[in-house]
Structure formats: structure tokens, C-alpha cells
Design a protein around this motif. Structure first.
Motif, PDB file in Angstrom:
ATOM      1  N   ARG A 198      -2.085 -13.335 -13.407  1.00 48.28           N
ATOM      2  CA  ARG A 198      -0.743 -13.141 -12.909  1.00 48.28           C
ATOM      3  C   ARG A 198      -0.513 -13.105 -11.252  1.00 48.28           C
ATOM      4  NH1 ARG A 198       3.362  -9.010 -15.580  1.00 48.28           N
ATOM      5  NH2 ARG A 198       4.499  -9.630 -13.980  1.00 48.28           N
ATOM      6  N   ALA A 199       0.249 -14.153 -10.885  1.00 50.48           N
ATOM      7  CA  ALA A 199       0.396 -14.408  -9.481  1.00 50.48           C
ATOM      8  C   ALA A 199       1.712 -14.231  -8.757  1.00 50.48           C
ATOM      9  CB  ALA A 199      -0.166 -15.839  -8.975  1.00 50.48           C
ATOM     10  N   ASP A 200       1.671 -13.623  -7.539  1.00 53.87           N
ATOM     11  CA  ASP A 200       2.743 -13.702  -6.792  1.00 53.87           C
ATOM     12  C   ASP A 200       3.041 -14.732  -5.969  1.00 53.87           C
ATOM     13  OD1 ASP A 200       4.849 -12.752  -4.725  1.00 53.87           O
ATOM     14  OD2 ASP A 200       4.727 -10.875  -5.320  1.00 53.87           O
ATOM     15  N   GLN A 201       3.751 -15.630  -6.093  1.00 53.80           N
ATOM     16  CA  GLN A 201       3.969 -16.943  -5.327  1.00 53.80           C
ATOM     17  C   GLN A 201       4.378 -16.851  -3.894  1.00 53.80           C
ATOM     18  OE1 GLN A 201       3.155 -19.749  -6.802  1.00 53.80           O
ATOM     19  NE2 GLN A 201       2.681 -18.485  -8.779  1.00 53.80           N
ATOM     20  N   THR A 202       5.016 -15.563  -3.647  1.00 53.25           N
ATOM     21  CA  THR A 202       5.386 -15.391  -2.203  1.00 53.25           C
ATOM     22  C   THR A 202       4.297 -14.764  -1.356  1.00 53.25           C
ATOM     23  OG1 THR A 202       7.625 -14.759  -2.948  1.00 53.25           O
ATOM     24  CG2 THR A 202       7.025 -13.969  -0.679  1.00 53.25           C
ATOM     25  N   SER A 203       3.569 -13.666  -1.767  1.00 55.82           N
ATOM     26  CA  SER A 203       2.345 -13.093  -1.162  1.00 55.82           C
ATOM     27  C   SER A 203       1.190 -13.788  -1.305  1.00 55.82           C
ATOM     28  CB  SER A 203       2.383 -11.793  -1.601  1.00 55.82           C
ATOM     29  OG  SER A 203       1.902 -11.484  -2.783  1.00 55.82           O
ATOM     30  N   ALA A 221     -17.411 -11.464 -11.495  1.00 54.26           N
ATOM     31  CA  ALA A 221     -16.031 -11.388 -11.063  1.00 54.26           C
ATOM     32  C   ALA A 221     -16.006 -10.837  -9.897  1.00 54.26           C
ATOM     33  CB  ALA A 221     -15.382 -10.070 -12.007  1.00 54.26           C
ATOM     34  N   THR A 222     -14.732 -11.121  -9.195  1.00 56.64           N
ATOM     35  CA  THR A 222     -14.522 -10.357  -7.677  1.00 56.64           C
ATOM     36  C   THR A 222     -13.175  -9.891  -7.693  1.00 56.64           C
ATOM     37  OG1 THR A 222     -13.804 -12.930  -7.006  1.00 56.64           O
ATOM     38  CG2 THR A 222     -16.006 -12.481  -6.884  1.00 56.64           C
ATOM     39  N   GLY A 223     -12.952  -9.170  -6.631  1.00 55.97           N
ATOM     40  CA  GLY A 223     -11.649  -8.488  -6.414  1.00 55.97           C
ATOM     41  C   GLY A 223     -11.625  -7.271  -6.296  1.00 55.97           C
ATOM     42  N   GLU A 224     -10.560  -6.437  -6.028  1.00 56.65           N
ATOM     43  CA  GLU A 224     -10.503  -5.038  -6.011  1.00 56.65           C
ATOM     44  C   GLU A 224      -9.952  -4.198  -7.249  1.00 56.65           C
ATOM     45  OE1 GLU A 224      -8.203  -1.410  -3.729  1.00 56.65           O
ATOM     46  OE2 GLU A 224      -7.601  -3.671  -3.257  1.00 56.65           O
ATOM     47  N   PRO A 225     -10.755  -3.689  -8.027  1.00 55.44           N
ATOM     48  CA  PRO A 225     -10.454  -2.946  -9.286  1.00 55.44           C
ATOM     49  C   PRO A 225      -9.471  -2.097  -9.126  1.00 55.44           C
ATOM     50  CG  PRO A 225     -12.804  -2.423  -8.835  1.00 55.44           C
ATOM     51  CD  PRO A 225     -12.087  -2.968  -7.534  1.00 55.44           C
ATOM     52  N   MET A 226      -8.298  -2.415 -10.103  1.00 58.00           N
ATOM     53  CA  MET A 226      -7.178  -1.544 -10.225  1.00 58.00           C
ATOM     54  C   MET A 226      -7.232  -0.647 -11.271  1.00 58.00           C
ATOM     55  SD  MET A 226      -4.928  -2.374  -7.683  1.00 58.00           S
ATOM     56  CE  MET A 226      -6.322  -2.126  -6.604  1.00 58.00           C
ATOM     57  N   LEU A 276      -8.307  -6.680 -11.906  1.00 55.45           N
ATOM     58  CA  LEU A 276      -8.625  -6.694 -10.545  1.00 55.45           C
ATOM     59  C   LEU A 276      -7.643  -7.456  -9.565  1.00 55.45           C
ATOM     60  CD1 LEU A 276     -12.208  -8.665 -11.218  1.00 55.45           C
ATOM     61  CD2 LEU A 276     -11.819  -6.331 -10.871  1.00 55.45           C
ATOM     62  N   LYS A 277      -7.409  -7.040  -8.293  1.00 51.30           N
ATOM     63  CA  LYS A 277      -6.337  -7.650  -7.263  1.00 51.30           C
ATOM     64  C   LYS A 277      -7.178  -8.381  -6.555  1.00 51.30           C
ATOM     65  CE  LYS A 277      -4.494  -5.035  -4.242  1.00 51.30           C
ATOM     66  NZ  LYS A 277      -3.745  -4.349  -3.295  1.00 51.30           N
ATOM     67  N   GLN A 278      -6.907  -9.560  -6.126  1.00 57.62           N
ATOM     68  CA  GLN A 278      -7.311 -10.544  -5.240  1.00 57.62           C
ATOM     69  C   GLN A 278      -6.167 -10.805  -4.422  1.00 57.62           C
ATOM     70  OE1 GLN A 278      -8.847 -14.050  -7.406  1.00 57.62           O
ATOM     71  NE2 GLN A 278     -10.756 -12.767  -7.915  1.00 57.62           N
ATOM     72  N   GLU A 279      -6.387 -10.539  -2.993  1.00 61.55           N
ATOM     73  CA  GLU A 279      -5.351 -10.676  -1.824  1.00 61.55           C
ATOM     74  C   GLU A 279      -5.434 -12.206  -1.459  1.00 61.55           C
ATOM     75  OE1 GLU A 279      -2.983  -8.813  -1.266  1.00 61.55           O
ATOM     76  OE2 GLU A 279      -3.562  -6.897  -1.652  1.00 61.55           O
ATOM     77  N   LYS A 309      -5.883 -15.227   1.368  1.00 62.15           N
ATOM     78  CA  LYS A 309      -6.602 -15.211   2.588  1.00 62.15           C
ATOM     79  C   LYS A 309      -5.996 -14.721   3.771  1.00 62.15           C
ATOM     80  CE  LYS A 309      -9.931 -18.720   1.074  1.00 62.15           C
ATOM     81  NZ  LYS A 309     -10.736 -20.088   1.448  1.00 62.15           N
ATOM     82  N   ALA A 310      -4.680 -15.203   3.904  1.00 62.74           N
ATOM     83  CA  ALA A 310      -3.623 -14.424   5.068  1.00 62.74           C
ATOM     84  C   ALA A 310      -3.699 -13.135   5.072  1.00 62.74           C
ATOM     85  CB  ALA A 310      -2.435 -15.394   4.995  1.00 62.74           C
ATOM     86  N   GLU A 311      -3.533 -12.406   3.915  1.00 58.79           N
ATOM     87  CA  GLU A 311      -3.346 -11.091   3.821  1.00 58.79           C
ATOM     88  C   GLU A 311      -4.884 -10.279   4.216  1.00 58.79           C
ATOM     89  OE1 GLU A 311       0.053  -9.430   1.084  1.00 58.79           O
ATOM     90  OE2 GLU A 311      -1.309 -11.011   0.066  1.00 58.79           O
ATOM     91  N   GLU A 312      -5.776 -11.010   3.943  1.00 55.21           N
ATOM     92  CA  GLU A 312      -7.069 -10.581   3.961  1.00 55.21           C
ATOM     93  C   GLU A 312      -7.413 -10.481   5.522  1.00 55.21           C
ATOM     94  OE1 GLU A 312      -9.561 -12.988   1.583  1.00 55.21           O
ATOM     95  OE2 GLU A 312      -9.285 -11.873  -0.144  1.00 55.21           O
TER      96      GLU A 312
END
Length: 696
Positions: A637-642, A661-666, A688-691, A693-696
Motif C-alpha cells: 500500500r502506498a500514500d501518493q502524497t507522502s 526485506a527492508t523497512g521499519e517493522p510495524m 514494514l514501513k518504507q519512507e 527518500k525525501a522524508e528519509e
């Protein structure tokens, strides 16, 4: 087709943030009032923030004709509101009270033999009864007027599972409504005669008043297939018209509240044309109950993807599912440890922003007393309630992390589903009674998952032709418009997979002449002259081997010509006497800028999975495969805005499995992330949550 209603989603109660809705059906009227405070307290412990109320409460709300009692409902809504729990209020019309059916037995539906279906269960009303509609809409008005300013009401739950028990009605009310429906659809009786092929068996009609519902015609006889197909369409439309009357009545008084009703979408669930109904709700809602056994997760994922397709990728509401066993199967299997959490997160992964159950507190009496609930007979000191609380905490965390409002990421592959092709394939005079439309899309979804590809399930009237690749699996009915879509899609560069039993007839169930698959023969580049059904009788074929090692069962095509632009990837192997030995079984045709594959037999999940690697390569699609072994179902699932993404990983096997797998476990249930690898036990799920690059 009418325009879709504008998407509207129930908003949080005042002071609350955006959240995943969590709860279920609540039936306080089935319990003494001293239980209510305990219910509300335990709901808070579990993280419940919404309940559906009054679904089967007509007799409690209107104990006598025209005498309404909302006091009890006011009291429980006040308690829920004080605890921060929103209410999806039902129109309460699913089952009429005894005083109504006693005074007006003419509202009861009749079966195909004309027998009255008497009260004693639920949905014992006919949707075309003007008398019943009048009583139902009076109740809708009274409810809406009473609760129009109540801030605890976040939306309307209109009716309940329309057509679950009263899909077909053969009464005189239905007859008259069917006649009007046919008049509206065809305009003239000559057009109807042509559509139904009434020249056959001297069935010519002189006027619309001669139209009867498909009532009992004797054992072993065959109903006119055009008439039967139209009656199924009419029955879906008749129930939809009743729902729309309720919806419009409620909306007139409470214009700011969103409205929906709970569909019954599943792999084989085809009571109504749910994609058509999707145009008439403010947000799509569905009831789904698990399939016991090895297909449990895959069928759930397939169904959830189909609901996402019906919702056109807007967030949808899981209105009902079960914490464990249901009560209505011959054997009601329990859920295994981990499946309560995993199943809910699987619906969430495919686009649900509300996870609800039937029901909150397990009934002590009545027909559903053995149907599990969020609070089971064993009470709060139980594994089920512990899992319910764990899930509530998981959903709260995912809400805080921004999951609500994100969309199921678009796959590269669409598998097409069509309710009306299923209806047509159900007729009793077909090449094989073992062949139905619904099994083929599910087999393709599972076989693609075996290649690491999580396909989108897209209704026929949906945007399947916007995908890199699409599958038309046993789509029996193809009208001119969809046939043209096929031509345009492939000639424009699309990659299309077509199977046996596709494009056989137009929308009237009139055969496309000249050989199968009818109107798209030039696209697929092959021509079949007849079907080769398979069974188990002495001296008959019970299967067909393919040269690639796959096996076909139940149905195959007899392909007698192949265009020069088509390449044969596999052939049938059979005794010479059958005339099938060496005939094409799988082909790929160049058409315009694209390619069309044709699979000429029912290969099932195993045969498709076996054939797909070579087939994907021949179609130029080998790069879309994911995990090679297909042990993991990966959904995004993806948030098109963020740009934020949530990756859901599910174990499809009965053993522990791992994947990079990569990402922050939720959320982790029977799963863990270690050194860049996800390890999942059976029934395990990892989120998993993946932010960006801009947010990272």
C-alpha cells in the motif's frame, strides 16, 4: 452505465484523528441492559472505535405498527459515544417483524414452484412488493429524523447482505416488475424475442404481459438461457432498486452522512453483480468468511483484491468476517493460531481501512450462537479476545503511522472477473456442468502468486486494459464493446492471456459464429471448432496431458487452425482415436504492437504455475516475476502524497519461510526481521514501513 457516486468515507468522531475503523456488529437488544456497560468497557480494552447497530432490530424499534421505541437505542448510543465509539447505524429493514407479515402475507416471497417462504428466519420479503417498500421506507424516515443531529452516527449501514436469502422471487409482484424491466431494456417485444431466441421451441411472445419469471418447468427440462440470464440481471437490479430507495430516503434527511451496504464478495459469490452495485454506494463494504483448508489465504487475498477492484482503489470497509469458526457450514472449522490477526491484516493490505467482525459478543441463543465473535462464550479470559486486543493495538499503531487513506499499489497484471459470465456459465445445458467462470480467475491469481506476482483482480467493466498485462479467464460473455477493448488493448501493445470458454457469446448469450473464441479470434490467432469436455465415464477422456508436462481437466478446445503469426508453445498428447493428439494447447500470437496468449484447456493452478515461466518469457514478461518460489505473498500500500509505503508479507506455506526485506517493522505476528531477511512461520505476517527518500 450511470456515473459512480462520489466517494465519501465515515469521518472520525469530534476530537479523534484519522484512524482505521475497528469493531463489528453489536446487538445489545439481545442482551439484558446490565451487560452493556461491560461491553463498552471491554470494547475500549480491545481498541474498538466503531460498531454497526440495529441491523436486525425492526421489531424492537417498531414493536407495533406506527409505534416507535428508540429509547433503548438512544441509551446504548450515548454509552458508546461517551467512550469514543462511533456508530454505523443500520436501516434495520433486513427482516420484517411478525406483525407486518401477519397483516400483509403478500410481502413474502415465493419460490419457483409458487410456494410461500414463511417467516421464521430472515429476508422473507420480496424486493418488488410496494407494500413492503412502503413500510420499510417509513422506518427509514423515522430513524433518520430521530438521529439526524446525533454526532455519534458516522454513517448508514443500509439493509444487510441483500439477496443472501431472497435473491430470486417468483411472485406476481416480481412478474410485473420483470415485465417492466424487460420493456425498459428492450423497448419492443420483437427485440426481446430476438434476444431470447424465442423462435426455438415455439416460445414467441406477442407482448410483454406474456413474460413470466423462470418458474418451475418440470424436472430435467431446460429454461430459455436468454430469459434466465436476464432474470438474474433483473433480480440483481430489483434488490438494488430497493436498496437505492432506502438510501435516498435516508440521504434526503441526513445528507452529510455517507451510506453503504455490505456486499458478499468471494471467489464464488455471485448472487448480485457487485461491481454494478459499487456505483451506488458512497464507499464499498464487504462481508467475507474464510475458506477452510489450503486455499484459505489465497482465496481471501483474491477476494480482497476483487473488492479493491470494485472500489476502484478507494479505501473500503470490511463489514463482517469471523474471529474463528462460523456456524453455517456442514463442518465449522476453527481458525489456527495466528490466523485471526493474519486474515484481518490481509484485508487491510488489499485496501480495507475498516476491519470489523460479526459480531462483538457471541450470542447465547438463536441460530448463530456457535458463530464466533470478538468476545466469545469463554469471555475476556480467552485466546480469541487476547488476539482481538492484539489486533486492535496493531491497527492503532498503523493508523498513527499513516496507513489510512493509502491505496493498494497497482500491480502489473490484471486478472478479469465477470459476474454475468458466471451467471451464463451456470445454465444446465452447457458443454460441461463442471466448468464455471469463477474457478478460472482464482486459479490464475494463485498460479501468478506462485511466480511471486500479486495480481489485481479487476471487474470486466473496470480498467483492466490499463495494465501491462491482463488475463481474460473463461470470460464467457464478450459484447461488441469489450471485444473492441480487447482489439485496441493488444494492438496498442498490451499483453493479453485468454483461456478456453472466453468470448463464446455476446451479452444476449448468442454464440459468436465462425468458431471460438468468437469476436476475438484474430487477436489470439487460433480457431477452435468444438469443445472437448472431459469426465470420468468408461471410455471417455478424464484428462489431457500437455507436452510441457501440465495436465488439463474438465475442458479443452479443439483448435483446427493457427495463424502464421502465432507460435505453439505446447500441444495436447492423447490417444490417436480422440483426434486431439498434437493439437495446440498453448499459443502466443503477435497482434499489432502487442501479444495474445491462448490457453486451450483447464489447467488448474498447478498446470498454470507449471506453464507460466515459459509463457511469461514468450510474452516478454519474464521481468515481472517476484520471489522465485512464491512462498511469500507480498502486497504493497502506498500514500501518493507522502511517498510512504507499507509492505505486507504473508507466508503462503505450512512451514517457516524467508525472503529478503527492508523497512521499519510495524507489525509482526509469527514473524521477525533479522539481517535484511523476513522470517515468517506458518500463518505469519510482517508489515514494514518504507519512507520516501525525501522524508528519509
Amino acid at each position: 452505465m450511470a456515473d459512480r457516486r462520489a466517494y465519501r468515507w465515515p469521518q472520525p468522531l469530534q476530537g479523534q484523528g484519522n484512524q482505521i475503523w475497528y469493531g463489528g456488529d453489536y446487538n445489545p437488544d439481545q442482551w439484558p441492559e446490565e451487560v452493556w456497560d461491560e461491553d463498552v468497557e471491554l470494547m475500549g480494552k480491545a481498541g474498538v472505535n466503531v460498531v454497526s447497530l440495529a441491523i436486525f432490530s425492526w421489531s424492537k424499534l417498531e414493536p407495533r405498527e406506527g409505534i416507535y421505541d428508540f429509547d433503548w437505542l438512544d441509551r446504548i448510543i450515548a454509552k458508546l459515544s461517551a467512550a469514543g465509539i462511533g456508530v454505523l447505524l443500520a436501516s434495520a429493514t433486513a427482516s420484517p417483524p411478525m406483525w407486518l407479515t401477519q397483516s400483509h402475507p403478500e410481502v413474502l416471497w415465493r419460490d419457483e414452484r409458487g410456494d410461500v417462504v414463511w417467516p421464521g428466519a430472515r429476508q422473507h420479503w420480496r424486493p418488488t412488493s410496494p407494500i413492503f417498500r412502503d413500510y420499510a421506507l417509513k422506518l427509514c424516515r423515522a430513524l433518520a429524523q430521530h438521529y439526524k443531529d446525533n454526532p455519534a452516527i458516522v454513517g448508514w449501514h443500509v439493509g444487510n447482505e441483500y439477496g443472501c436469502h431472497n435473491r430470486f422471487d417468483y411472485s406476481d409482484d416480481a412478474m410485473r416488475a420483470f415485465q417492466e424491466w424487460c420493456k425498459h431494456r428492450y423497448g419492443t417485444i420483437d427485440a426481446l424475442n430476438d434476444a431470447w431466441g424465442t423462435a426455438f421451441w415455439s416460445q414467441h411472445l406477442d407482448n410483454f404481459t406474456q413474460i413470466l419469471p423462470p418458474r418451475f418447468i418440470g424436472n430435467g427440462n431446460f429454461m430459455n438461457p436468454g430469459k434466465l440470464l436476464d432474470f438474474k440481471r433483473f433480480s440483481s437490479d430489483a434488490l438494488k432498486a430497493f436498496y437505492m430507495a432506502e438510501r435516498d430516503t435516508l440521504q434526503e434527511i441526513t445528507p452529510d452522512l455517507p451510506l453503504t451496504t455490505n456486499f458478499m464478495v468471494s471467489a464464488e459469490g455471485s448472487n448480485l453483480d457487485y461491481d454494478d452495485w459499487g456505483y451506488e454506494v458512497d464507499f464499498v463494504a464487504n462481508d467475507h468468511y474464510f475458506t477452510p483448508g489450503e486455499a484459505h489465504l489465497d482465496e481471501l487475498a483474491y477476494t480482497a483484491s476483487l473488492v479493491d477492484g470494485i472500489a476502484r482503489k478507494s479505501p473500503w470497509w470490511l463489514m463482517e468476517h469471523s474471529t474463528g469458526a462460523v456456524n453455517w457450514r456442514p463442518i465449522n472449522y476453527r481458525k489456527e493460531p495466528g490466523q485471526l490477526v493474519r486474515d484481518s491484516l490481509a484485508h487491510l493490505a488489499f485496501g480495507a481501512d475498516a476491519i470489523c467482525y460479526f459480531q462483538w459478543r457471541q450470542s447465547r441463543s438463536g441460530a448463530e450462537k456457535f458463530h464466533t465473535a470478538m468476545l466469545p462464550h469463554a469471555g475476556e479470559d480467552s485466546q480469541i479476545f487476547s488476539d482481538v486486543c492484539e489486533l486492535g493495538a496493531d491497527l492503532e499503531l498503523l493508523s498513527e503511522q499513516g496507513l489510512p487513506g493509502s491505496q493498494l499499489a497497482k500491480s502489473q497484471v490484471a486478472v478479469v472477473q465477470d459476474y454475468q459470465s458466471e451467471w451464463a456459465s451456470e445454465h444446465t445445458a452447457t458443454p460441461s456442468q463442471k466448468v464455471r467462470h469463477w474457478t478460472e480467475p482464482l486459479d490464475w491469481f494463485r498460479a501468478l502468486a506462485d511466480q511471486g506476482i500479486t495480481a489485481d483482480i479487476v471487474p470486466l467493466r473496470g480498467p483492466w486494459d490499463s495494465y501491462q498485462a491482463a488475463v481474460l479467464p473463461a470470460v464467457y460473455l464478450l459484447d461488441e464493446a469489450n471485444s473492441q477493448r480487447v482489439h485496441d488493448y493488444v494492438s496498442g501493445g498490451g499483453k493479453l492471456f485468454v483461456t478456453y470458454y472466453t468470448g463464446i457469446s455476446d451479452e444476449r448469450d448468442h454464440i459468436w459464429l465462425g468458431g471460438y473464441p468468437g469476436s476475438i479470434r484474430d487477436v489470439v490467432g487460433v480457431r477452435s471448432e468444438e469443445f472437448a469436455p472431459m469426465g470420468s465415464g468408461p471410455g471417455t477422456l478424464d484428462h489431457l496431458d500437455l507436452s510441457n508436462g501440465a495436465v488439463a481437466h474438465d475442458m479443452a478446445d479443439v483448435i483446427t487452425s493457427v495463424e502464421p503469426s502465432a507460435r505453439v508453445l505446447a500441444t495436447f498428447q492423447a490417444p490417436k482415436r480422440t483426434g486431439l493428439d498434437g493439437l495446440p494447447a498453448i499459443t502466443v500470437n503477435e497482434f499489432g504492437q502487442g501479444k495474445a496468449a491462448y490457453v486451450a484447456g483447464k489447467l488448474g493452478r498447478k498446470g498454470l504455475a507449471q506453464s507460466l515461466p515459459e509463457l511469461l518469457k514468450a510474452m516478454g514478461l519474464e521481468g515481472i516475476a517476484g520471489q522465485a518460489d512464491g512462498d511469500i505473498l507480498q502486497v504493497e500500500r502506498a500514500d501518493q502524497t507522502s511517498g510512504r509505503r507499507f509492505i505486507f508479507l504473508f507466508n503462503r506455506t505450512d512451514h517457516e519461510t524467508a525472503t529478503p526485506a527492508t523497512g521499519e517493522p510495524m507489525v509482526a505476528s509469527l514473524a521477525r526481521l533479522e539481517d535484511g531477511k523476513a522470517y515468517l512461520e506458518p500463518n505469519g505476517v510482517l508489515v514494514l514501513k518504507q519512507e520516501s527518500k525525501a522524508e528519509e
